[in-house]
Design an enzyme around this catalytic site. Sequence first.
Site, PDB file in Angstrom:
ATOM      1  N   GLU A 120      49.597   7.340  -9.284  1.00  0.00           N
ATOM      2  CA  GLU A 120      49.073   6.118  -8.662  1.00  0.00           C
ATOM      3  C   GLU A 120      50.259   5.377  -8.066  1.00  0.00           C
ATOM      4  O   GLU A 120      51.126   4.902  -8.811  1.00  0.00           O
ATOM      5  CB  GLU A 120      48.348   5.270  -9.704  1.00  0.00           C
ATOM      6  CG  GLU A 120      47.119   5.973 -10.251  1.00  0.00           C
ATOM      7  CD  GLU A 120      46.357   5.154 -11.285  1.00  0.00           C
ATOM      8  OE1 GLU A 120      46.572   3.920 -11.367  1.00  0.00           O
ATOM      9  OE2 GLU A 120      45.534   5.746 -11.999  1.00  0.00           O
ATOM     10  N   GLU A 187      40.636   5.856  -4.181  1.00  0.00           N
ATOM     11  CA  GLU A 187      39.623   5.381  -5.139  1.00  0.00           C
ATOM     12  C   GLU A 187      39.132   3.983  -4.768  1.00  0.00           C
ATOM     13  O   GLU A 187      39.913   3.129  -4.327  1.00  0.00           O
ATOM     14  CB  GLU A 187      40.216   5.372  -6.559  1.00  0.00           C
ATOM     15  CG  GLU A 187      39.213   4.855  -7.593  1.00  0.00           C
ATOM     16  CD  GLU A 187      39.576   5.147  -9.040  1.00  0.00           C
ATOM     17  OE1 GLU A 187      40.603   5.798  -9.293  1.00  0.00           O
ATOM     18  OE2 GLU A 187      38.799   4.702  -9.906  1.00  0.00           O
TER      19      GLU A 187
HETATM   20  O1  KIV Z   1      42.012   9.688 -14.223  1.00  0.00           O
HETATM   21  C1  KIV Z   1      41.125  10.075 -13.465  1.00  0.00           C
HETATM   22  O2  KIV Z   1      40.145  10.717 -13.874  1.00  0.00           O
HETATM   23  C2  KIV Z   1      41.257   9.744 -12.053  1.00  0.00           C
HETATM   24  C3  KIV Z   1      40.000   9.804 -11.262  1.00  0.00           C
HETATM   25  C4  KIV Z   1      39.289   8.509 -11.415  1.00  0.00           C
HETATM   26  C5  KIV Z   1      40.280  10.128  -9.862  1.00  0.00           C
HETATM   27  O3  KIV Z   1      42.295   9.392 -11.612  1.00  0.00           O
END
Ligand code: KIV
Length: 269
Positions: A120, A187
Amino acid sequence: MKNEKTQKKKLSINDIKNKKGIEPIIMITAYDALFAKLFDDYADIILVGDSLNMSFNMQESTISADMNTMLYHTKAVCNGAKNTFIMADMPFGSYTNEKQAIKNAMKFFKQTNTDAVKLEVGMHQVNLVKRLCEEGINVMAHIGLKPQFYKFEGGYKIKGRSEIEAKKLIEEALAFEQVGAFGILLEGTMSSVASEITKQVHVPVIGIGSGVNVDGQVLVWSDMLGFFEDFKPKFVKRYLDGADIVRKSVQSYANDVKGKNFPSEEFCY
Ligand code: KIV
């Protein structure tokens, strides 16, 4: 004529990139070998998401997931899904600088069979992603709503509502593409912005809660199969009432044991 099931071929990083604009990419999360094996025939990518901290470990957010937990679950998923491209989530706090990010990404590559990692990220981490790519790590850049920022932002906020936010997201996607990210995970972003990003970048954009005009979709398995019941985001389509089915089955088992109906003759030696 033989009735043999043809084994699905595992996609390479290039196969995945080449799907852009040709064929939607199917991605699903998995946290263990048992379910990963069930998804193996149908998914292009399996994500070992840090969402496991919430939907598998019942924590409030993804923030307390750590490297050891993610490595353990990534190994398990790799054991179950032999024919699917696997991507591991780097947990919160495991990539706060370039040195640490490379060290931890290497752990995924050396200790598990993962094919890629997902982070992220924001504009200040463009160079960090570049460095990972230079070291031979396949990176998917997760932008838009970033669950690891849940505490910082005071909740889960949909992104791209304002022009400024939309512009920022487009710039981020372009920047991560430029430094070598093989894909963008977008997202919780307004569909119109997701569509624009997908048009502008040349790598696949995988959406979650970001509308249909992207290159692929990902859902958290326990959400889409109805095992996680604490809340259901608007974007989740439930394909199964998993929790209900399990509860009813375990209740039947409990009743059988109580009533001494199990094991009956057929289950005895
Ligand atoms: O951790 C996860 O499952 C994710 C998804 C929401 C894309 O990052």
